[in-house]
Design a protein around this motif. Sequence first.
Motif, mmCIF file in Angstrom:
data_model
loop_
_atom_site.group_PDB
_atom_site.id
_atom_site.type_symbol
_atom_site.label_atom_id
_atom_site.label_comp_id
_atom_site.label_asym_id
_atom_site.label_seq_id
_atom_site.Cartn_x
_atom_site.Cartn_y
_atom_site.Cartn_z
ATOM 1 N N VAL A 121 44.376 38.413 48.416
ATOM 2 C CA VAL A 121 44.866 37.351 49.295
ATOM 3 C C VAL A 121 46.206 36.853 48.770
ATOM 4 N N GLY A 122 47.136 36.614 49.667
ATOM 5 C CA GLY A 122 48.429 36.074 49.251
ATOM 6 C C GLY A 122 49.352 35.888 50.423
ATOM 7 N N LYS A 142 50.937 42.240 47.987
ATOM 8 C CA LYS A 142 49.506 42.570 48.094
ATOM 9 C C LYS A 142 49.281 44.076 48.089
ATOM 10 N N ASN A 174 46.808 37.535 54.475
ATOM 11 C CA ASN A 174 47.459 36.262 54.175
ATOM 12 C C ASN A 174 46.788 35.121 54.931
ATOM 13 N N ASP A 179 43.280 32.618 55.804
ATOM 14 C CA ASP A 179 42.157 31.938 55.157
ATOM 15 C C ASP A 179 40.873 32.473 55.783
ATOM 16 N N THR A 220 43.786 36.352 44.233
ATOM 17 C CA THR A 220 44.770 35.577 44.987
ATOM 18 C C THR A 220 46.097 35.618 44.249
#
Length: 336
Positions: free
Chosen positions: A46-47, A53, A160, A162, A186
């Motif tokens: 995640v990023g 990524k 990217n 949530d 992350t």
Amino acid sequence: MQVPTPNRRGRVEREEQPLIGESGAFLAVLERVSHAAALNRPLLIVGERGTGKELIAERVHFLSPRWDQPLVKLNCAAISPALLESELFGHEAGAFTDASRTRIGRFEQADGGTLVLDELATTAAPVQEKILRVIEYGEFERLGSSDTRRVDVRVVGATNEDLPALAAEGRFRADLLDRLAFDVITLPPLRERPEDLMPLAEHFAMRMSRELGRELFAGFSPRAVDQLRAWSWPGNVRELKNVVERAVYRQPDADTPIDGVEFDPFESPWRPGSDDRAAASDRLPDDLKGWLAEREQAWIERALAECGHHQKRTAARLGLTYDQLRAALRKYGISR
């Protein structure tokens, strides 16, 4: 430190966007990656956009026992929902219009290796269900076939978004999220890696200089360094690469340090849609002091937002001293 990635034959290759950094946040991520790579489990990366990524996913593969097996990558957002299922699982001849021949999907291509699914949050619920089945049981059927096929694939998802929030809203399968989230890595944004900014910038500058046939890179002036450090980098390392490379190729004298950088390449008095703003700026204000104060306050608030409300960076961004900025904040009653 720069972290090279071995290719399938074990040789080291440089990446277009390298893994360079010495900050604690960056090194902690690399340690997590090294630890997780050895396990044959799904993984979620995640990023924010531009944080690397895909490079981290590649590193997971090449540090794993599967390093000499296929590494297959797919950006799920780049393929229409109607075609994504066929792209992932393949299809038989005649499965749908224009399916003139049998085609294997990405899961079969990655058999024995790793499949990286970028922009995973964009996939539709039926595709998510089939991905879950492959992760849990290693089974699927091609489109147009009832024959069950088996594969051994490690799935690494990247996003990217949530995903827990999307799952709570019913927009992402909670059971798939549970399986993917065996571990979640992350990535820190570039603004949280200040120690890594200039090593990355210098790497991109030197590589661009070589591409232009120049023997050396003369460096950045203190003013340019202050500009780079003051920027909040919403596009992260990818944005930094573009900004630095643009500055290098626009520098006519290779022996002179770069004295300034441009963050917005679209900025121009002839930018489409700027006519109304230009016309408004040409009109004489009725209250010059009030107009100037409004503009000053607007620019300070914008710079604060871009610099994450870090006052010293904001001052550098605006060419002010810290005390001058503090005086302006008090003057306009600006608080975080």
